[in-house]
Scaffold this motif. Structure first.
Motif, PDB file in Angstrom:
ATOM      1  N   ALA A  10       0.817  -1.207   0.070  1.00 51.99           N
ATOM      2  CA  ALA A  10      -0.132  -0.020  -0.041  1.00 51.99           C
ATOM      3  C   ALA A  10       0.736   1.393  -0.120  1.00 51.99           C
ATOM      4  N   ARG A  11       1.976   1.206   0.628  1.00 50.31           N
ATOM      5  CA  ARG A  11       2.822   2.290   1.062  1.00 50.31           C
ATOM      6  C   ARG A  11       3.461   3.156  -0.164  1.00 50.31           C
ATOM      7  N   GLY A  12       3.741   2.534  -1.494  1.00 51.70           N
ATOM      8  CA  GLY A  12       4.330   3.032  -2.717  1.00 51.70           C
ATOM      9  C   GLY A  12       4.906   1.875  -3.253  1.00 51.70           C
ATOM     10  N   TRP A  13       5.651   2.257  -4.455  1.00 51.38           N
ATOM     11  CA  TRP A  13       5.603   3.693  -5.065  1.00 51.38           C
ATOM     12  C   TRP A  13       4.731   3.893  -5.954  1.00 51.38           C
ATOM     13  N   TRP A  14       4.184   5.152  -5.712  1.00 54.08           N
ATOM     14  CA  TRP A  14       3.198   5.576  -6.846  1.00 54.08           C
ATOM     15  C   TRP A  14       3.396   6.973  -7.509  1.00 54.08           C
ATOM     16  N   LEU A  16       2.303  10.183  -7.825  1.00 54.93           N
ATOM     17  CA  LEU A  16       1.273  11.080  -7.236  1.00 54.93           C
ATOM     18  C   LEU A  16       1.830  12.787  -7.330  1.00 54.93           C
ATOM     19  N   ALA A  17       0.838  13.482  -7.180  1.00 57.76           N
ATOM     20  CA  ALA A  17       1.120  14.911  -7.276  1.00 57.76           C
ATOM     21  C   ALA A  17       1.752  15.176  -5.844  1.00 57.76           C
ATOM     22  N   GLU A  18       2.253  16.306  -6.117  1.00 52.37           N
ATOM     23  CA  GLU A  18       2.889  16.991  -4.814  1.00 52.37           C
ATOM     24  C   GLU A  18       2.215  17.130  -3.558  1.00 52.37           C
ATOM     25  N   TYR A  19       0.783  17.580  -3.946  1.00 46.42           N
ATOM     26  CA  TYR A  19      -0.257  17.917  -2.968  1.00 46.42           C
ATOM     27  C   TYR A  19      -0.629  16.797  -2.071  1.00 46.42           C
ATOM     28  N   ALA A  20      -0.168  15.497  -2.625  1.00 47.12           N
ATOM     29  CA  ALA A  20      -0.473  13.998  -1.760  1.00 47.12           C
ATOM     30  C   ALA A  20       0.176  14.285  -0.304  1.00 47.12           C
ATOM     31  N   GLU A  21       1.385  14.977  -0.264  1.00 48.47           N
ATOM     32  CA  GLU A  21       2.238  15.024   0.739  1.00 48.47           C
ATOM     33  C   GLU A  21       1.487  15.555   1.963  1.00 48.47           C
ATOM     34  N   ALA A  22       0.294  16.247   1.521  1.00 48.31           N
ATOM     35  CA  ALA A  22      -0.503  17.056   2.714  1.00 48.31           C
ATOM     36  C   ALA A  22      -1.413  16.005   3.498  1.00 48.31           C
ATOM     37  N   GLU A  23      -1.577  14.815   2.872  1.00 48.78           N
ATOM     38  CA  GLU A  23      -2.391  13.671   3.328  1.00 48.78           C
ATOM     39  C   GLU A  23      -1.801  13.212   4.846  1.00 48.78           C
ATOM     40  N   LYS A  24      -2.738  13.005   5.688  1.00 47.58           N
ATOM     41  CA  LYS A  24      -2.232  12.391   7.172  1.00 47.58           C
ATOM     42  C   LYS A  24      -2.645  11.046   7.090  1.00 47.58           C
ATOM     43  N   PHE A  25      -3.374  10.470   6.655  1.00 50.38           N
ATOM     44  CA  PHE A  25      -4.011   9.163   6.819  1.00 50.38           C
ATOM     45  C   PHE A  25      -4.399   8.345   5.508  1.00 50.38           C
ATOM     46  N   ALA A  26      -3.917   7.242   5.436  1.00 49.10           N
ATOM     47  CA  ALA A  26      -4.211   6.636   4.071  1.00 49.10           C
ATOM     48  C   ALA A  26      -5.108   5.265   4.829  1.00 49.10           C
ATOM     49  N   VAL A  27      -6.179   4.690   3.912  1.00 44.97           N
ATOM     50  CA  VAL A  27      -6.712   3.329   4.220  1.00 44.97           C
ATOM     51  C   VAL A  27      -6.666   2.586   2.950  1.00 44.97           C
ATOM     52  N   VAL A  28      -6.539   1.237   3.256  1.00 48.50           N
ATOM     53  CA  VAL A  28      -6.349   0.346   2.306  1.00 48.50           C
ATOM     54  C   VAL A  28      -7.682  -0.467   1.979  1.00 48.50           C
ATOM     55  N   VAL A  29      -8.127  -0.604   0.710  1.00 49.92           N
ATOM     56  CA  VAL A  29      -9.332  -1.052   0.340  1.00 49.92           C
ATOM     57  C   VAL A  29      -9.104  -2.487  -0.295  1.00 49.92           C
ATOM     58  N   SER A  30      -9.743  -3.577   0.014  1.00 47.42           N
ATOM     59  CA  SER A  30      -9.725  -4.697  -0.499  1.00 47.42           C
ATOM     60  C   SER A  30     -10.386  -4.643  -1.916  1.00 47.42           C
ATOM     61  N   ASP A  48      11.525   8.733  -5.105  1.00 49.31           N
ATOM     62  CA  ASP A  48      12.421   7.753  -5.503  1.00 49.31           C
ATOM     63  C   ASP A  48      13.347   8.680  -6.835  1.00 49.31           C
ATOM     64  N   GLY A  49      12.839   9.776  -7.072  1.00 48.55           N
ATOM     65  CA  GLY A  49      13.756  10.655  -8.078  1.00 48.55           C
ATOM     66  C   GLY A  49      13.080  10.787  -9.549  1.00 48.55           C
ATOM     67  N   SER A  50      11.914   9.847  -9.768  1.00 45.18           N
ATOM     68  CA  SER A  50      11.335   9.945 -11.062  1.00 45.18           C
ATOM     69  C   SER A  50      10.014  10.302 -10.938  1.00 45.18           C
ATOM     70  N   GLY A  51       9.484  10.927  -9.884  1.00 45.16           N
ATOM     71  CA  GLY A  51       8.228  11.331  -9.724  1.00 45.16           C
ATOM     72  C   GLY A  51       7.295  10.505  -8.746  1.00 45.16           C
ATOM     73  N   ARG A  52       7.749   9.251  -8.384  1.00 49.68           N
ATOM     74  CA  ARG A  52       6.980   8.351  -7.811  1.00 49.68           C
ATOM     75  C   ARG A  52       7.434   8.636  -6.231  1.00 49.68           C
ATOM     76  N   ARG A  53       6.218   8.599  -5.179  1.00 51.29           N
ATOM     77  CA  ARG A  53       6.271   8.604  -4.005  1.00 51.29           C
ATOM     78  C   ARG A  53       5.924   7.504  -3.019  1.00 51.29           C
ATOM     79  N   ALA A  54       6.361   7.465  -1.983  1.00 51.81           N
ATOM     80  CA  ALA A  54       5.776   6.168  -1.200  1.00 51.81           C
ATOM     81  C   ALA A  54       5.977   6.897   0.478  1.00 51.81           C
ATOM     82  N   PHE A  55       5.070   6.431   1.164  1.00 52.07           N
ATOM     83  CA  PHE A  55       4.848   7.015   2.821  1.00 52.07           C
ATOM     84  C   PHE A  55       5.063   5.948   3.653  1.00 52.07           C
TER      85      PHE A  55
END
Length: 147
Positions: A10-14, A16-30, A48-55
């Motif tokens: 769930a945590r990445g590498w996705w 994502l737009a830069e504004y995703a970093e304002a998120e505080k909580f993530a939920v994982v859906v089956s 990761d330097g290619s525009g992908r993000r993980a938390f």
């Protein structure tokens, strides 16, 4: 999947737009049930330097307001999406109490540095303040695989 495997997937590498970093909580859906199976308090973002993000963050459990609200419930954002991870706004949870027991409010699980305070409270209470005794106990009784 194990809890650790779900978290890692769930945590990445996705992408994502830069504004995703304002998120505080993530939920994982089956994808099988369209129900929330995990709630995570996001504590840090990685690039990761290619525009992908993980938390990285803390997997929440029963008794946590975000967990109790979402886990076991239908997908809170049931629109079509490519990722099983949904970032939820939780304005009702903006003033959570720090889990260390200090009584201070936080917008996450811990006030900065208070996770260490909580760990050392346990070590003082259960291991007479000895980190070495805790590590010895953990080596013998802790999980065989890291989280």
């Amino acid at each position: 999947m194990t809890t650790a495997e779900v978290y890692d997937a769930a945590r990445g590498w996705w992408v994502l737009a830069e504004y995703a970093e304002a998120e505080k909580f993530a939920v994982v859906v089956s994808r099988d049930t369209d129900q929330v199976v995990m709630a995570i308090a996001i504590e840090q973002w990685h690039h990761d330097g290619s525009g992908r993000r993980a938390f990285s963050g803390t997997i929440l459990g029963p008794g946590d307001a975000v967990y109790d609200t979402y886990v076991g419930q239908p997908d809170p954002t049931p629109t079509a999406k490519r990722s099983p991870v949904t970032y939820v706004e939780a304005p009702a949870f903006d003033n959570l109490l720090c889990r260390c027991g200090c009584g201070e409010e936080t917008q996450s699980t811990w006030r900065p540095g208070h996770d260490q305070r909580a760990i050392h409270q346990v070590i003082r209470a259960d291991f007479d303040g000895s980190v070495a005794a805790f590590l010895d106990w953990y080596q013998e009784h802790g999980p065989s695989t890291p989280h």
